[in-house]
Design an enzyme around this catalytic site. Structure first.
Site, PDB file in Angstrom:
ATOM      1  N   ASP A 154      -7.113  -1.656  17.667  1.00  0.00           N
ATOM      2  CA  ASP A 154      -5.829  -1.425  16.996  1.00  0.00           C
ATOM      3  C   ASP A 154      -5.269  -0.073  17.440  1.00  0.00           C
ATOM      4  O   ASP A 154      -5.881   0.963  17.200  1.00  0.00           O
ATOM      5  CB  ASP A 154      -6.056  -1.434  15.471  1.00  0.00           C
ATOM      6  CG  ASP A 154      -4.754  -1.434  14.691  1.00  0.00           C
ATOM      7  OD1 ASP A 154      -3.686  -1.255  15.296  1.00  0.00           O
ATOM      8  OD2 ASP A 154      -4.820  -1.606  13.451  1.00  0.00           O
ATOM      9  N   ASN A 156       0.813  -1.217   0.000  1.00  0.00           N
ATOM     10  CA  ASN A 156       0.000   0.000   0.000  1.00  0.00           C
ATOM     11  C   ASN A 156       0.849   1.271   0.000  1.00  0.00           C
ATOM     12  O   ASN A 156       1.684   1.467   0.879  1.00  0.00           O
ATOM     13  CB  ASN A 156      -0.910  -0.008   1.240  1.00  0.00           C
ATOM     14  CG  ASN A 156      -2.116   0.877   1.080  1.00  0.00           C
ATOM     15  OD1 ASN A 156      -2.357   1.442   0.016  1.00  0.00           O
ATOM     16  ND2 ASN A 156      -2.901   0.995   2.145  1.00  0.00           N
ATOM     17  N   TRP A 170       2.261   6.875  12.289  1.00  0.00           N
ATOM     18  CA  TRP A 170       0.882   6.831  11.820  1.00  0.00           C
ATOM     19  C   TRP A 170       0.292   5.483  12.101  1.00  0.00           C
ATOM     20  O   TRP A 170       0.746   4.504  12.324  1.00  0.00           O
ATOM     21  CB  TRP A 170       0.761   7.124  10.315  1.00  0.00           C
ATOM     22  CG  TRP A 170      -0.675   6.954   9.917  1.00  0.00           C
ATOM     23  CD1 TRP A 170      -1.720   7.782  10.207  1.00  0.00           C
ATOM     24  CD2 TRP A 170      -1.228   5.849   9.190  1.00  0.00           C
ATOM     25  NE1 TRP A 170      -2.904   7.274   9.721  1.00  0.00           N
ATOM     26  CE2 TRP A 170      -2.637   6.086   9.102  1.00  0.00           C
ATOM     27  CE3 TRP A 170      -0.704   4.691   8.646  1.00  0.00           C
ATOM     28  CZ2 TRP A 170      -3.513   5.199   8.466  1.00  0.00           C
ATOM     29  CZ3 TRP A 170      -1.554   3.808   8.012  1.00  0.00           C
ATOM     30  CH2 TRP A 170      -2.946   4.061   7.921  1.00  0.00           C
ATOM     31  N   HIS A 205     -14.834  -4.544  11.286  1.00  0.00           N
ATOM     32  CA  HIS A 205     -14.436  -3.259  11.862  1.00  0.00           C
ATOM     33  C   HIS A 205     -15.632  -2.410  12.205  1.00  0.00           C
ATOM     34  O   HIS A 205     -16.334  -1.942  11.308  1.00  0.00           O
ATOM     35  CB  HIS A 205     -13.632  -2.461  10.845  1.00  0.00           C
ATOM     36  CG  HIS A 205     -12.267  -2.986  10.597  1.00  0.00           C
ATOM     37  ND1 HIS A 205     -11.256  -2.218  10.119  1.00  0.00           N
ATOM     38  CD2 HIS A 205     -11.750  -4.228  10.766  1.00  0.00           C
ATOM     39  CE1 HIS A 205     -10.169  -2.946  10.002  1.00  0.00           C
ATOM     40  NE2 HIS A 205     -10.436  -4.178  10.373  1.00  0.00           N
ATOM     41  N   TYR A 265      -7.114   7.382  13.463  1.00  0.00           N
ATOM     42  CA  TYR A 265      -6.858   6.154  12.705  1.00  0.00           C
ATOM     43  C   TYR A 265      -8.044   5.197  12.847  1.00  0.00           C
ATOM     44  O   TYR A 265      -8.558   4.989  13.944  1.00  0.00           O
ATOM     45  CB  TYR A 265      -5.577   5.432  13.213  1.00  0.00           C
ATOM     46  CG  TYR A 265      -5.591   4.016  12.726  1.00  0.00           C
ATOM     47  CD1 TYR A 265      -5.237   3.732  11.416  1.00  0.00           C
ATOM     48  CD2 TYR A 265      -6.106   3.000  13.520  1.00  0.00           C
ATOM     49  CE1 TYR A 265      -5.359   2.450  10.918  1.00  0.00           C
ATOM     50  CE2 TYR A 265      -6.223   1.708  13.028  1.00  0.00           C
ATOM     51  CZ  TYR A 265      -5.851   1.449  11.734  1.00  0.00           C
ATOM     52  OH  TYR A 265      -5.995   0.193  11.231  1.00  0.00           O
ATOM     53  N   GLU A 294       1.582  -6.924  11.303  1.00  0.00           N
ATOM     54  CA  GLU A 294       1.179  -6.633   9.923  1.00  0.00           C
ATOM     55  C   GLU A 294       2.298  -5.999   9.106  1.00  0.00           C
ATOM     56  O   GLU A 294       2.274  -6.083   7.885  1.00  0.00           O
ATOM     57  CB  GLU A 294      -0.082  -5.773   9.887  1.00  0.00           C
ATOM     58  CG  GLU A 294       0.089  -4.375  10.439  1.00  0.00           C
ATOM     59  CD  GLU A 294      -1.223  -3.602  10.513  1.00  0.00           C
ATOM     60  OE1 GLU A 294      -2.236  -4.185  10.932  1.00  0.00           O
ATOM     61  OE2 GLU A 294      -1.216  -2.413  10.150  1.00  0.00           O
ATOM     62  N   ARG A 324       0.383 -11.385  13.477  1.00  0.00           N
ATOM     63  CA  ARG A 324      -0.539 -10.904  12.445  1.00  0.00           C
ATOM     64  C   ARG A 324       0.098 -10.757  11.068  1.00  0.00           C
ATOM     65  O   ARG A 324      -0.409 -10.024  10.224  1.00  0.00           O
ATOM     66  CB  ARG A 324      -1.164  -9.582  12.888  1.00  0.00           C
ATOM     67  CG  ARG A 324      -2.017  -9.714  14.143  1.00  0.00           C
ATOM     68  CD  ARG A 324      -2.842  -8.473  14.411  1.00  0.00           C
ATOM     69  NE  ARG A 324      -3.793  -8.208  13.355  1.00  0.00           N
ATOM     70  CZ  ARG A 324      -3.634  -7.326  12.393  1.00  0.00           C
ATOM     71  NH1 ARG A 324      -2.554  -6.594  12.324  1.00  0.00           N
ATOM     72  NH2 ARG A 324      -4.563  -7.166  11.478  1.00  0.00           N
ATOM     73  N   HIS A 344      -3.490 -10.170   9.168  1.00  0.00           N
ATOM     74  CA  HIS A 344      -3.937  -8.892   8.617  1.00  0.00           C
ATOM     75  C   HIS A 344      -4.821  -9.165   7.393  1.00  0.00           C
ATOM     76  O   HIS A 344      -4.480 -10.003   6.562  1.00  0.00           O
ATOM     77  CB  HIS A 344      -2.658  -8.156   8.194  1.00  0.00           C
ATOM     78  CG  HIS A 344      -2.814  -6.758   7.765  1.00  0.00           C
ATOM     79  ND1 HIS A 344      -1.870  -6.136   6.980  1.00  0.00           N
ATOM     80  CD2 HIS A 344      -3.781  -5.839   7.991  1.00  0.00           C
ATOM     81  CE1 HIS A 344      -2.235  -4.887   6.760  1.00  0.00           C
ATOM     82  NE2 HIS A 344      -3.401  -4.681   7.361  1.00  0.00           N
ATOM     83  N   ASP A 386      -6.280  -3.347   1.499  1.00  0.00           N
ATOM     84  CA  ASP A 386      -5.113  -3.263   0.611  1.00  0.00           C
ATOM     85  C   ASP A 386      -4.465  -4.625   0.380  1.00  0.00           C
ATOM     86  O   ASP A 386      -3.509  -4.733  -0.388  1.00  0.00           O
ATOM     87  CB  ASP A 386      -4.087  -2.243   1.136  1.00  0.00           C
ATOM     88  CG  ASP A 386      -3.765  -2.401   2.612  1.00  0.00           C
ATOM     89  OD1 ASP A 386      -4.655  -2.198   3.444  1.00  0.00           O
ATOM     90  OD2 ASP A 386      -2.610  -2.743   2.914  1.00  0.00           O
ATOM     91  N   GLU A 441      -3.845  -4.391  19.525  1.00  0.00           N
ATOM     92  CA  GLU A 441      -2.963  -4.589  18.362  1.00  0.00           C
ATOM     93  C   GLU A 441      -1.941  -3.464  18.217  1.00  0.00           C
ATOM     94  O   GLU A 441      -2.275  -2.288  18.414  1.00  0.00           O
ATOM     95  CB  GLU A 441      -3.866  -4.650  17.125  1.00  0.00           C
ATOM     96  CG  GLU A 441      -3.146  -4.707  15.806  1.00  0.00           C
ATOM     97  CD  GLU A 441      -4.149  -4.835  14.669  1.00  0.00           C
ATOM     98  OE1 GLU A 441      -5.256  -5.372  14.887  1.00  0.00           O
ATOM     99  OE2 GLU A 441      -3.843  -4.368  13.562  1.00  0.00           O
ATOM    100  N   ARG A 451     -13.630  -5.477  15.758  1.00  0.00           N
ATOM    101  CA  ARG A 451     -12.610  -4.501  16.140  1.00  0.00           C
ATOM    102  C   ARG A 451     -13.291  -3.155  16.309  1.00  0.00           C
ATOM    103  O   ARG A 451     -14.054  -2.726  15.425  1.00  0.00           O
ATOM    104  CB  ARG A 451     -11.561  -4.451  15.041  1.00  0.00           C
ATOM    105  CG  ARG A 451     -10.558  -3.346  15.205  1.00  0.00           C
ATOM    106  CD  ARG A 451      -9.576  -3.339  14.043  1.00  0.00           C
ATOM    107  NE  ARG A 451      -9.648  -2.076  13.351  1.00  0.00           N
ATOM    108  CZ  ARG A 451      -8.683  -1.596  12.557  1.00  0.00           C
ATOM    109  NH1 ARG A 451      -7.597  -2.297  12.340  1.00  0.00           N
ATOM    110  NH2 ARG A 451      -8.820  -0.441  11.956  1.00  0.00           N
ATOM    111  N   GLU A 493      -8.534 -11.190  10.102  1.00  0.00           N
ATOM    112  CA  GLU A 493      -9.193  -9.901   9.824  1.00  0.00           C
ATOM    113  C   GLU A 493      -9.900  -9.979   8.468  1.00  0.00           C
ATOM    114  O   GLU A 493      -9.371 -10.569   7.521  1.00  0.00           O
ATOM    115  CB  GLU A 493      -8.140  -8.785   9.788  1.00  0.00           C
ATOM    116  CG  GLU A 493      -8.744  -7.402   9.571  1.00  0.00           C
ATOM    117  CD  GLU A 493      -7.674  -6.304   9.534  1.00  0.00           C
ATOM    118  OE1 GLU A 493      -6.491  -6.615   9.308  1.00  0.00           O
ATOM    119  OE2 GLU A 493      -8.057  -5.137   9.724  1.00  0.00           O
ATOM    120  N   HIS A 551      -2.326   0.986  16.435  1.00  0.00           N
ATOM    121  CA  HIS A 551      -1.592   1.441  15.242  1.00  0.00           C
ATOM    122  C   HIS A 551      -0.270   2.121  15.581  1.00  0.00           C
ATOM    123  O   HIS A 551       0.035   3.226  15.095  1.00  0.00           O
ATOM    124  CB  HIS A 551      -2.486   2.338  14.371  1.00  0.00           C
ATOM    125  CG  HIS A 551      -2.332   2.039  12.899  1.00  0.00           C
ATOM    126  ND1 HIS A 551      -1.584   2.825  12.063  1.00  0.00           N
ATOM    127  CD2 HIS A 551      -2.820   1.037  12.128  1.00  0.00           C
ATOM    128  CE1 HIS A 551      -1.619   2.322  10.839  1.00  0.00           C
ATOM    129  NE2 HIS A 551      -2.354   1.233  10.850  1.00  0.00           N
TER     130      HIS A 551
END
Ligand code: GCO
Ligand code: MG
Length: 402
Positions: A210, A37, A402, A122, A159, A262, A283, A312, A316, A236, A147, A339, A212
């Protein structure tokens, strides 16, 4: 079964995907996902310029040998670009082997260990009421695991929160969007959201969150502790995983289970986390961790350390990756969760597949091979569009994860 051709197909049916299609002299074809991605063209070039010429004339049946040839032969090992390219070749060769054998790939991996693959969806919304509606939507569809991602008061965007109900698409602009982040605001808000979700849905629904990569270990330890009453299935990516000692600190302070992986590309990225049992779920997934061959190696290593899989499966990762992931998920002994962020109709049309969702489970294809293909004519009607992942800054302007 010699490889006569390998085509690299870049297409954008609502989002960018890179796919490798391998053709053999006895007319079999196999597909592999190579999507990275925001950096898609780097993998496409790696494949076209450095891998495809090496494949022509090779015996497609020699999956392990070709994997080793591409991994050791590159000298510059590992990394997301190299490993996604190797993954695409490996996945396509498993597809071909399944077709040659007349069996779905999971049969070649040892056969079924379970009846279906439990997936999580999600639920995301700015407000708690919005989240409760979203969770109800997923439970009505049969999901047993959800999630939960929430907006944070005082932050313009967060996020994992989007306007779309069934998926979250962060790569939204040719140049990165900039988000603003505040750890104190986030840590204050999240536990209350999970309290409301637990009160509303009771003890049995599996809940995940998550982070992130945004916290320090001690902040993640605090979050894990504050979420303990709501017994999450996992927290996560609590911290960036470059410094893996950080997970030991989190582990010492909380019983909230931890999932990570991921962004990992090989067993070497997660070996310590697994053998010191610093995580509960690994993951990594097919496309970014070297294909079916290498991911199975990671999962086998995890199995002997009581760590389960949790691959994951964001949008994407193309339907080709999802198809491949399901053959592994259904066959390994230590499956945890998968997921499942749905793809758009345009994506599903470009990648016809026969895996399917029913009652909270995904079921791998029963067709020979992976049970997924790419419609190249349709793909050509969706040309590549540059799109990058966002950048995150703290309120004072400092660049953050991010
Ligand atoms: C997830 C991931 C994704 C990633 C995305 C990046 O858990 O699904 O964190 O949302 O951000 O896949 O390309
Ligand atoms: Mg994630």
């Amino acid at each position: 079964m010699k490889i006569t051709e390998a085509r690299v197909i870049v297409t954008c049916p609502d989002r960018n995907f890179v796919t490798l299609k391998i053709v053999t002299d006895d007319g079999l074809t196999g597909v592999g996902d190579a999507t990275l991605n925001g950096r898609e063209l780097a993998v496409a070039a790696y494949l076209t310029d450095h891998v495809v010429p090496l494949l022509i004339g090779r015996d497609a049946a020699r999956i392990e040998d070709i994997w080793q040839y591409l991994y050791r032969g590159a000298y510059w090992r590992r990394g997301p670009v190299t490993m996604s390219a190797i993954a695409a070749v490996d996945t396509a060769l498993w597809d071909i082997k399944g077709k040659a054998a007349g069996m779905p790939v999971y049969q070649l991996l040892g056969g079924r260990s379970r009846e279906g693959v439990t997936v999580y969806g999600h639920a995301n919304a700015e407000t708690v009421d919005g989240i409760l509606e979203e969770v109800a939507h997923y439970t009505a569809l049969g999901y047993q695991a959800v999630r939960v991602q929430t907006g944070v008061p005082g932050l313009a965007s967060t996020y994992g929160v989007s306007a779309d109900r069934m998926f979250y698409e962060p790569a939204d602009a040719a140049l990165p969007t900039e988000n603003v982040w505040s750890t104190p605001r986030y840590l204050d808000h999240v536990p209350g959201v999970f309290q409301r979700v637990r009160e509303e849905f009771g003890p049995h629904l599996r809940l995940l969150h998550d982070v992130h990569h945004r916290l320090t270990p001690i902040e993640a330890a605090r979050l894990g502790q504050s979420l303990e009453p709501y017994h999450l299935t996992w927290m996560e990516d609590p911290v960036p995983a470059e410094l893996q000692e950080g997970f030991r600190l989190i582990r010492q302070h909380t019983t909230t289970p931890i999932a990570v992986g991921e962004v990992f590309n090989t067993i070497w990225d997660c070996k310590r986390l697994i053998d010191e049992q610093l995580i509960d779920y690994i993951r990594a997934t097919v496309v970014h961790a070297g294909g079916i061959t290498h991911l199975r190696r990671i999962f086998d290593y995890a199995a002997i350390h009581h760590v389960r899989s949790g691959s994951h499966g964001a949008t994407d990762l193309s339907p080709v990756c999802m198809a491949a992931a399901l053959h592994l998920d259904v066959s390994i002994p230590n499956f945890g969760l998968q997921e499942y962020m749905r793809h758009t109709e345009a994506t599903d049309a470009v990648f016809p597949h026969t895996y399917h969702f029913a009652d909270g489970y995904l079921h791998p294809s029963e067709e020979p091979g992976l049970g997924v293909d790419i419609d190249e004519e349709l793909a050509a009607r969706h040309p590549y569009r540059p799109a990058q992942l966002p950048i995150n800054r703290l309120e004072d302007g400092t660049v953050h994860n991010w």
